[in-house]
Design an enzyme around this catalytic site. Structure first.
Site, PDB file in Angstrom:
ATOM      1  CE  LYS A  57      -3.098   2.580   3.091  1.00  0.00           C
ATOM      2  NZ  LYS A  57      -3.744   2.590   4.425  1.00  0.00           N
TER       3      LYS A  57
ATOM      4  CG  ASP B  65      -5.557   8.308   4.642  1.00  0.00           C
ATOM      5  OD1 ASP B  65      -6.386   8.954   3.964  1.00  0.00           O
ATOM      6  OD2 ASP B  65      -5.866   7.359   5.376  1.00  0.00           O
TER       7      ASP B  65
ATOM      8  CE  LYS C 291      -6.185   9.022   8.107  1.00  0.00           C
ATOM      9  NZ  LYS C 291      -6.685   7.858   8.861  1.00  0.00           N
TER      10      LYS C 291
ATOM     11  CG  ASP D  23      -1.929   5.312   5.240  1.00  0.00           C
ATOM     12  OD1 ASP D  23      -1.863   4.272   5.924  1.00  0.00           O
ATOM     13  OD2 ASP D  23      -2.976   5.676   4.682  1.00  0.00           O
TER      14      ASP D  23
ATOM     15  CG  ASP E 134      -9.610   7.640   7.098  1.00  0.00           C
ATOM     16  OD1 ASP E 134      -8.579   7.688   6.402  1.00  0.00           O
ATOM     17  OD2 ASP E 134      -9.585   7.696   8.339  1.00  0.00           O
TER      18      ASP E 134
ATOM     19  CD  GLU F  63      -6.793   5.519   2.427  1.00  0.00           C
ATOM     20  OE1 GLU F  63      -5.643   5.170   2.753  1.00  0.00           O
ATOM     21  OE2 GLU F  63      -7.675   5.783   3.265  1.00  0.00           O
TER      22      GLU F  63
ATOM     23  NE  ARG G 206     -10.687  -1.136   4.091  1.00  0.00           N
ATOM     24  CZ  ARG G 206     -11.129  -1.346   5.331  1.00  0.00           C
ATOM     25  NH1 ARG G 206     -12.218  -2.065   5.540  1.00  0.00           N
ATOM     26  NH2 ARG G 206     -10.479  -0.838   6.358  1.00  0.00           N
TER      27      ARG G 206
END
Length: 461
Positions: free
Chosen positions: A228, A233, A240, A251, A310, A312, A314
């Site tokens: 990933k 993010d 967030k 991230d 949030d 995202e 996956r």
């Protein structure tokens, strides 16, 4: 900063490793000066504590490192090697004979403790250099340390200098270093080549979303690593809070860890065919950002209802997994900083992993012990499948209720791997919240060393 051992013929200072309950016996076998010095300093050989013993001319004659008790050793790893940052500058060698695994831990820990992130501020290098113990594979340990430090550097670099553009550059540099073949798909080409979820998540950023693809090796089993690469993010339109956004430069820790592992595999010239896939995006906000309640169609054709922008990671992994699954592959491994639920379950030190393949699970558990890289197996719990089925679409990217968040995320990803029989997913943290032996505060690799040890059994090398 080179992470390497001193030349074998270099003059060096001996290091003695002494158990706490064996200290008295050890002292009786030493010369009078050493005995007096140890007694005068009330040295107790507690785990990770050390004492420099001088010679008659005032130089360092030897170093004694406490090995503590069996109970204390269970509660720490790399405790002995972490002493390296406190020793006087010079070259050292391990005088005490340790079992192969313990000597490897000592040598690897020593190199990992030398890591400094000095891109933005000068950091004093450690002056203590180790000669590799005779019963370790020095070249392999150096390569592993280099891979780990690549991972740390990538994670520690802020998004201002490690966005999708810079991550691509680092990826291309890695490919060039090992004569691998890279292929990049970016911007609207993602749509043209049927990678819609990667494009959707990253389209609101100033830097285009992209898929980084690398192939290496001509023969052997096929291994595909997927990381990933969400370089920052914000949470998207489900933005967030500040407290949760502060560490989001990490991230892309899955991508960084996969790249570190790829370096280890290629530098060690393992007899396999390697493919590395990294969806590199920034989950940003502008008028083109994807929205809650949007229904997206993935590369695999499965539809996904977005119930939280949030969640995202996956989404971008789903397209990469589907792509990987379209060709015969002996093993697919995904690594991602995917859920806070995993941190709640096992804390920051353990790397949870999921697999239905018992051979891989056993190999990873054993490899983790050997590599001093702790992991914890979590279940692909089939009864929770209904939690990711919203009815209005095939899948829900963020099931309501808050239960089993890491498991439901793993189940979501598994839906995109239908051909490969050996799929492993790691839900990692990629961050050391406070300094620990050989692990300074900041970015850290998790699971890569365990996987490197496990690979021969996972893909029949």
């Amino acid at each position: 900063m080179p992470l390497a051992f001193a030349a074998p013929d270099t003059q060096s200072v001996p290091i003695h490793i002494v158990d706490q309950d064996g200290l008295s016996d050890w002292i009786t076998k030493q010369d009078e000066v050493t005995q007096s010095w140890v007694n005068a300093h009330a040295f107790q050989a507690k785990l990770g504590k050390f004492l420099a013993v001088p010679s008659a001319n005032g130089h360092v004659n030897c170093i004694i490192i406490g090995n503590g008790t069996a109970a204390s050793r269970k509660r720490s790893r790399f405790a002995l090697a972490d002493v390296s940052n406190s020793l006087p500058a010079g070259v050292y060698h391990l005088q005490t004979e340790l079992a192969d695994d313990d000597a490897t831990e000592f040598a690897l820990g020593w190199l990992l403790a030398q890591y400094r992130f000095s891109r933005y501020a000068t950091q004093a290098d450690a002056g203590a250099v180790l000669k590799a113990p005779g019963n370790v594979d020095a070249n392999r340990i150096q390569i592993i340390a280099q891979g780990e430090c690549l991972t740390r550097d990538l994670i520690n670099t802020p998004a201002s200098d490690m966005g999708p553009d810079a991550l691509e550059t680092a990826f291309l540099n890695l490919a060039q270093k090992h004569n691998a073949t890279p292929y990049i798909i970016s911007g609207n080409d993602l749509i043209a080549q049927n990678l819609p979820l990667i494009h959707t998540v990253g389209r609101a950023s100033v830097q285009e979303p992209r898929l980084l693809d690398m192939r290496w090796g001509k023969t052997g089993p096929q291994l595909t690593l997927i990381g990933k690469g969400v370089c920052f993010d914000t949470g998207g339109l489900n933005i967030k809070p500040a407290a949760s956004m502060g560490l989001m430069k990490k991230d892309m820790g899955g991508a960084a860890t996969v790249m570190g592992l790829a370096h280890m595999i290629m530098a060690l010239d393992l007899p396999l065919r390697l493919r590395v896939l990294i969806p590199a995006v920034e989950n940003a906000i502008d008028g083109s950002a994807f929205r809650p309640q949007d229904i997206l169609t993935s590369r695999k054709g499965l539809t996904v209802e977005v119930n939280n922008t949030d969640a995202e990671g996956r989404l971008v992994l789903a397209d990469a997994l589907a792509l990987a699954d379209e060709e015969p592959t002996d093993c697919i491994i995904s690594m991602a900083t995917l859920t806070g639920a995993a941190r709640v379950a096992v804390g920051p030190d353990l790397a949870p992993f999921y697999t239905d393949n018992t051979t891989s699970a056993d190999a990873i558990r054993k490899g983790a012990v050997t590599a001093r890289d702790p992991v914890w197996e979590m279940p692909f719990w089939d009864p929770y499948e209904k939690m990711i089925e919203p009815g209005i679409a095939d899948l829900d990217n963020a099931p309501a209720g808050g239960f089993a968040g890491s498991i439901t995320a793993a189940l979501f990803l598994r839906r995109f791997v239908t051909e490969a029989e050996n799929y492993v997913h790691f839900d990692i943290y990629s961050w050391q919240p406070s300094a620990a032996p050989a692990r300074p505060k900041g970015g850290v690799g998790q699971g890569a060393r365990a996987l490197l040890e496990a690979l021969p059994n996972m893909v029949n090398l």
